[in-house]
Motif scaffolding. Structure first.
Motif, PDB file in Angstrom:
ATOM      1  N   PHE A   1      15.306  18.799  -1.037  1.00  0.00           N
ATOM      2  CA  PHE A   1      16.457  18.422  -1.163  1.00  0.00           C
ATOM      3  C   PHE A   1      16.886  17.835  -2.507  1.00  0.00           C
ATOM      4  O   PHE A   1      17.634  19.017  -3.222  1.00  0.00           O
ATOM      5  CB  PHE A   1      17.180  16.676  -0.819  1.00  0.00           C
ATOM      6  N   GLN A   2      15.813  17.760  -3.052  1.00  0.00           N
ATOM      7  CA  GLN A   2      16.632  17.506  -5.866  1.00  0.00           C
ATOM      8  C   GLN A   2      16.279  19.071  -5.256  1.00  0.00           C
ATOM      9  O   GLN A   2      17.163  19.254  -6.161  1.00  0.00           O
ATOM     10  CB  GLN A   2      15.620  16.838  -5.914  1.00  0.00           C
ATOM     11  N   GLY A   3      14.928  19.929  -5.022  1.00  0.00           N
ATOM     12  CA  GLY A   3      15.055  21.264  -5.714  1.00  0.00           C
ATOM     13  C   GLY A   3      15.568  22.254  -5.176  1.00  0.00           C
ATOM     14  O   GLY A   3      16.567  22.325  -6.178  1.00  0.00           O
ATOM     15  N   SER A   4      16.641  21.547  -3.995  1.00  0.00           N
ATOM     16  CA  SER A   4      17.657  22.684  -3.727  1.00  0.00           C
ATOM     17  C   SER A   4      18.768  22.352  -4.149  1.00  0.00           C
ATOM     18  O   SER A   4      19.613  23.285  -4.013  1.00  0.00           O
ATOM     19  CB  SER A   4      17.639  23.213  -1.835  1.00  0.00           C
ATOM     20  N   TRP A   5      19.039  21.289  -4.826  1.00  0.00           N
ATOM     21  CA  TRP A   5      20.822  20.864  -4.645  1.00  0.00           C
ATOM     22  C   TRP A   5      20.626  21.209  -6.043  1.00  0.00           C
ATOM     23  O   TRP A   5      21.502  21.394  -6.721  1.00  0.00           O
ATOM     24  CB  TRP A   5      20.629  19.196  -4.702  1.00  0.00           C
ATOM     25  N   ASN A   6      19.335  21.051  -6.750  1.00  0.00           N
ATOM     26  CA  ASN A   6      19.720  21.524  -8.421  1.00  0.00           C
ATOM     27  C   ASN A   6      19.573  22.935  -8.558  1.00  0.00           C
ATOM     28  O   ASN A   6      19.176  23.632  -9.772  1.00  0.00           O
ATOM     29  CB  ASN A   6      18.656  20.466  -9.208  1.00  0.00           C
ATOM     30  N   GLU A   7      18.940  23.514  -7.573  1.00  0.00           N
ATOM     31  CA  GLU A   7      18.427  25.081  -7.368  1.00  0.00           C
ATOM     32  C   GLU A   7      19.735  25.907  -8.873  1.00  0.00           C
ATOM     33  O   GLU A   7      20.416  26.247  -7.976  1.00  0.00           O
ATOM     34  CB  GLU A   7      18.640  25.585  -6.335  1.00  0.00           C
ATOM     35  N   PHE A   8      19.427  26.321  -9.685  1.00  0.00           N
ATOM     36  CA  PHE A   8      20.366  26.874 -10.198  1.00  0.00           C
ATOM     37  C   PHE A   8      19.742  28.439  -9.758  1.00  0.00           C
ATOM     38  O   PHE A   8      20.832  30.160 -10.019  1.00  0.00           O
ATOM     39  CB  PHE A   8      20.751  26.983 -11.754  1.00  0.00           C
ATOM     40  N   PRO A   9      18.844  29.225 -11.257  1.00  0.00           N
ATOM     41  CA  PRO A   9      18.467  30.302 -11.552  1.00  0.00           C
ATOM     42  C   PRO A   9      19.059  31.541  -9.591  1.00  0.00           C
ATOM     43  O   PRO A   9      19.362  32.706  -9.557  1.00  0.00           O
ATOM     44  CB  PRO A   9      16.583  31.231 -11.570  1.00  0.00           C
ATOM     45  N   HIS A  10      18.408  31.357  -9.122  1.00  0.00           N
ATOM     46  CA  HIS A  10      18.735  31.862  -7.139  1.00  0.00           C
ATOM     47  C   HIS A  10      19.572  32.375  -7.306  1.00  0.00           C
ATOM     48  O   HIS A  10      19.981  33.297  -6.835  1.00  0.00           O
ATOM     49  CB  HIS A  10      17.874  30.981  -6.425  1.00  0.00           C
ATOM     50  N   SER A  11      20.833  31.206  -7.305  1.00  0.00           N
ATOM     51  CA  SER A  11      22.088  31.269  -6.546  1.00  0.00           C
ATOM     52  C   SER A  11      22.814  32.521  -7.742  1.00  0.00           C
ATOM     53  O   SER A  11      23.934  32.962  -7.742  1.00  0.00           O
ATOM     54  CB  SER A  11      22.786  30.335  -6.832  1.00  0.00           C
ATOM     55  N   LEU A  12      22.384  32.697  -8.858  1.00  0.00           N
ATOM     56  CA  LEU A  12      22.268  33.053 -10.042  1.00  0.00           C
ATOM     57  C   LEU A  12      22.374  35.000  -9.477  1.00  0.00           C
ATOM     58  O   LEU A  12      23.315  35.906  -9.805  1.00  0.00           O
ATOM     59  CB  LEU A  12      22.069  33.020 -11.017  1.00  0.00           C
ATOM     60  N   VAL A  13      21.333  35.194  -9.307  1.00  0.00           N
ATOM     61  CA  VAL A  13      20.560  37.148  -8.711  1.00  0.00           C
ATOM     62  C   VAL A  13      20.620  36.741  -7.452  1.00  0.00           C
ATOM     63  O   VAL A  13      20.981  37.943  -6.786  1.00  0.00           O
ATOM     64  CB  VAL A  13      19.838  36.783  -9.034  1.00  0.00           C
ATOM     65  N   ALA A  14      21.618  35.651  -6.333  1.00  0.00           N
ATOM     66  CA  ALA A  14      21.628  36.125  -5.269  1.00  0.00           C
ATOM     67  C   ALA A  14      23.010  35.881  -4.759  1.00  0.00           C
ATOM     68  O   ALA A  14      24.073  36.808  -3.684  1.00  0.00           O
ATOM     69  CB  ALA A  14      21.631  35.067  -3.952  1.00  0.00           C
ATOM     70  N   VAL A  15      24.051  35.604  -5.661  1.00  0.00           N
ATOM     71  CA  VAL A  15      25.511  36.015  -4.808  1.00  0.00           C
ATOM     72  C   VAL A  15      26.213  36.170  -6.440  1.00  0.00           C
ATOM     73  O   VAL A  15      25.773  35.818  -7.354  1.00  0.00           O
ATOM     74  CB  VAL A  15      26.109  34.506  -4.350  1.00  0.00           C
ATOM     75  N   GLN A  16      27.534  36.673  -6.225  1.00  0.00           N
ATOM     76  CA  GLN A  16      28.271  36.841  -7.713  1.00  0.00           C
ATOM     77  C   GLN A  16      29.548  36.182  -7.332  1.00  0.00           C
ATOM     78  O   GLN A  16      30.867  36.519  -7.587  1.00  0.00           O
ATOM     79  CB  GLN A  16      27.837  38.131  -8.275  1.00  0.00           C
ATOM     80  N   ASP A  17      29.861  36.250  -5.607  1.00  0.00           N
ATOM     81  CA  ASP A  17      31.446  35.551  -5.205  1.00  0.00           C
ATOM     82  C   ASP A  17      31.677  34.539  -5.626  1.00  0.00           C
ATOM     83  O   ASP A  17      30.816  33.669  -4.995  1.00  0.00           O
ATOM     84  CB  ASP A  17      31.335  36.247  -3.662  1.00  0.00           C
ATOM     85  N   PRO A  18      32.538  34.560  -6.242  1.00  0.00           N
ATOM     86  CA  PRO A  18      32.615  32.606  -6.648  1.00  0.00           C
ATOM     87  C   PRO A  18      32.915  31.827  -5.380  1.00  0.00           C
ATOM     88  O   PRO A  18      33.122  30.728  -5.374  1.00  0.00           O
ATOM     89  CB  PRO A  18      34.024  33.310  -7.579  1.00  0.00           C
ATOM     90  N   GLY A  19      33.239  32.624  -3.816  1.00  0.00           N
ATOM     91  CA  GLY A  19      33.362  31.688  -3.242  1.00  0.00           C
ATOM     92  C   GLY A  19      32.343  31.289  -2.542  1.00  0.00           C
ATOM     93  O   GLY A  19      31.690  30.486  -1.562  1.00  0.00           O
ATOM     94  N   LEU A  20      31.048  31.251  -3.274  1.00  0.00           N
ATOM     95  CA  LEU A  20      29.767  31.607  -2.864  1.00  0.00           C
ATOM     96  C   LEU A  20      29.242  30.597  -3.263  1.00  0.00           C
ATOM     97  O   LEU A  20      27.331  29.884  -3.256  1.00  0.00           O
ATOM     98  CB  LEU A  20      28.922  32.449  -2.104  1.00  0.00           C
TER      99      LEU A  20
END
Lengths: 295, 373
Positions: free
Chosen positions: A219-238
């Motif tokens: 929970f803590q890891g995925s709630w705080n996860e940042f770099p992955h979302s940086l390279v996985a999406v660029q649509d502000p809706g995601l």
């Protein structure tokens, strides 16, 4: 009992000097504790206070723990002027699915590695250990490449699926399963239960402490996860919360302004993990130490 | 069968050896692979395969258009790597600047967080004090929060008219404009003793395209604020590790040395420190491994600015790929960083393995974890 724990009587003079020294030591100890307590907690106090301040007040009195006047303008703008509710929703979705996935898949694999005898098990475990040494930050470009190639870039799937299992979680579960006695499972097997059935209804209920630890870490890891979302999406809706926050700070709002809004958004993003931390502190501590041991 | 032989000791640890008929055993073979299949697929697809893909891309000139795995993408061999080390140019200057920045960052963060963590652990471990539980929680709490959220807080604390400068103001110090200040701390110290102009011998040349004077800049003022943030967030975790180690130090040993008339410092230096040496080593190496990966804080707080003094290899590789669309160079930087980090990991595992070999056969993690929790 009191008599037993009391110190043995000593000559009066030495006792007094020792008492004095103990007093000084204790005073010094508390002074250090309180000093560092402030160093570690006061930034949060400032954060909470400033998110309730008006903008001029936040800029003029950055150290003050009391908002004057108390203003909810920052929070109003978080909900009216930013995509915060959307980020929150995305973060919840990602966190819940990733946590469920990790707990289930990591337990399955951990159990197999601990108890089932299958060909290639030792090699597989060595591979899992090796994978744990791969630093996450060098995977940024690689992850983008594979998501791009699989057509999962800019989708919920890209945001969630790559995080559904982690080597450290497998390791924690394997260690735990090895520590519980085999006899119970043996009995279930003799009664004719299949492997999955034994795992699901006999072993897993006994693994509660490890499951809680893993749930919290995930929970803590995925709630705080940042770099992955940086390279996985660029649509502000995601965007998830950390991604949205980073965007808020470095992009759309620029630097140096709107601190009550930014600090308020950061505060709201911190609250879920903070609540979890207060309730399950024991498991956080265990997780930290196991995380160290796996090194 | 070779793998079965390897697996045998592990099974022996887990419990009494089990005798099974062939039928169930073959059943376990299938079940075993089914149980681990999801993890294998996810880790294989999103961890191992991508590493291989990135290795390929690091040998090409891919610019992000179309697929990197077609014949149309120019293959450049090791050029992306040699450009980082041997060819003078912007790529090498940026890369070497990022290496320099990260070296200074590591050189301050690792000792600082280790000393702070040990100090906090010693205080929290003091039997005479009450309310230690609260303080232990307080020290650890920053470690569990989001790196992005905490970076936002520190942006505010280190703002020009922020809390840190207000605090410095109490002492009559005019605080710097933290995130705009690219001056190196070593340069500033030299300036304080009168060396304002760099000596010509240091500006004429130097290794890898940076002058000696540039190499010797020290971390910039902006980098110092990131260093403060990181030390503040990581010390709590390492404190817990030291605390666990300190709680394993036998009380009797400490008491015996008190009776022998040892001073507090002597007791710490000659009794406590040798006993917690393995943990110290663990904390140091984990610190080294972690601090070469600094990324989130740089992304949120400074984006490598001012004047590239907070650029780190991790952030540079991201920027090269996703902002300059030079995926080949970005991937090459990632792999160099990978090598640096793996080196520290191997050293750590080797020493840990040596240590375990001295102990009885059971895994050291299983010896310690139940006692701690």
């Amino acid at each position: 009992m009191a008599v037993l724990t009391d110190r043995p009587p000593a000559p009066a003079v030495t006792t007094r000097r020792a008492d004095q020294r103990a007093l000084v030591n204790r005073f010094l100890g508390y002074a250090i504790l309180i000093f560092f307590g402030l160093v570690f907690l006061y930034p949060f106090v400032i954060q909470i206070a400033s998110s309730f301040k008006t903008e001029p007040d936040a800029a003029a009195h950055p150290l003050s723990p009391v908002p004057d006047p108390v203003s909810l303008a920052g929070f109003e703008r978080i909900f009216a002027g930013t995509a915060f509710p959307l980020w929150l929703g995305n973060s919840l979705l990602v966190t819940v699915l990733v946590t469920l996935g990790r707990v289930f898949f990591d337990s399955l694999a951990g159990y197999a590695l601990a108890r089932l005898r299958f060909r290639g098990r030792a090699g597989l475990f060595a591979a899992i250990i090796a994978v744990m040494a791969v630093p996450g930050v060098v995977l940024l470009i690689p992850k983008f490449l594979v998501l791009n190639q699989l057509g999962m870039y800019d989708s919920y799937a890209g945001l969630i699926v790559p995080l559904l299992a982690d080597a450290a979680g497998v390791f924690i579960m394997k260690q735990f399963f090895e520590s519980i006695p085999v006899s119970v499972e043996e009995a279930a097997r003799i009664d004719g239960a299949g492997t999955f059935r034994t795992f699901w209804s006999v072993v897993l209920p006994m693994a509660k402490p490890a499951l809680i630890t893993l749930t919290i870490l995930s929970f803590q890891g995925s709630w705080n996860e940042f770099p992955h979302s940086l390279v996985a999406v660029q649509d502000p809706g995601l965007f998830t919360l950390p991604r949205g926050l980073a965007d808020l700070v470095s992009g759309s709002l620029g630097k140096g302004t709107q601190y009550p809004l930014k600090l308020g958004a950061a505060l709201l993003a911190t609250i879920p993990v903070a609540v979890l931390f207060v309730i399950f502190q024991r498991y956080f501590v265990r997780g930290a130490n196991e995380g160290a041991d796996k090194g | 069968m070779a793998t079965d032989a390897l697996a045998a000791p592990a099974t022996a640890q887990a419990g009494p050896p089990r005798r099974r008929t062939g039928g169930i055993r073959s059943n376990e073979n299938v079940a075993g692979w089914l149980f681990v299949a999801p993890v294998i697929v996810i880790l294989g697809l999103f961890l191992l395969l991508p590493i291989l893909m990135a290795l390929w891309v690091s040998l090409t000139d891919w610019n992000g258009q179309g697929s990197p795995f077609t014949g149309r993408v120019p293959f450049v061999g090791t050029e992306n790597y040699t450009r980082l080390f041997t060819e003078d140019g912007l790529a090498r200057r940026d890369f070497m600047t990022s290496i320099r920045n990260n070296i200074y960052y590591v050189a301050i963060v690792v000792p600082a967080q280790t000393v702070l963590a040990l100090g906090l652990a010693l205080v929290v471990n003091n039997r005479m004090l009450k309310g230690k539980g609260f303080f232990r929680t307080a020290f650890y709490f920053p470690s569990v929060t989001s790196s992005v959220a905490i970076s936002v807080v520190f942006l505010f604390l280190f703002a020009n008219s922020g809390a840190v400068n207000a605090l410095l103001g109490f002492f009559g110090i005019d605080g710097p404009q933290w995130f705009a200040d690219s001056r190196g701390v070593l340069h500033l110290l030299l300036g304080a003793v009168g060396v304002d102009q760099p000596p010509a011998a240091l500006t004429d040349g130097g290794p890898f395209g940076l002058t000696w004077w540039d190499w010797l800049s020290g971390p910039s003022v902006a980098m110092m604020s990131i260093i403060c943030l990181v030390v503040w967030t990581t010390s709590g975790t390492f404190m817990l590790m030291f605390l666990a180690a300190l709680q394993n130090v036998p009380v009797a040993l400490d008491e015996a040395s008190i009776l022998d008339g040892a001073t507090r410092w002597q007791r710490f230096r000659h009794v406590t420190l040798p006993l917690i040496k393995p943990t110290t080593f663990l904390v140091l190496t984990l610190g080294l491994i972690g601090s070469w990966q600094v990324f989130d804080q740089v992304y949120v707080m400074s984006q490598g600015e001012p004047a590239k003094t907070t650029l780190t290899p991790a952030y540079l590789s991201y920027r090269t790929a996703f902002r300059d669309f030079d995926y080949g160079s970005g991937a090459a930087i990632s792999f160099v960083l990978f090598l640096i980090i793996i080196l520290f990991t191997l050293v750590q595992r080797r020493v840990m393995a040596d240590r375990d070999a001295e102990r009885p056969r059971r895994g050291w993690w299983r010896r310690r974890v139940p006692e701690r929790s």
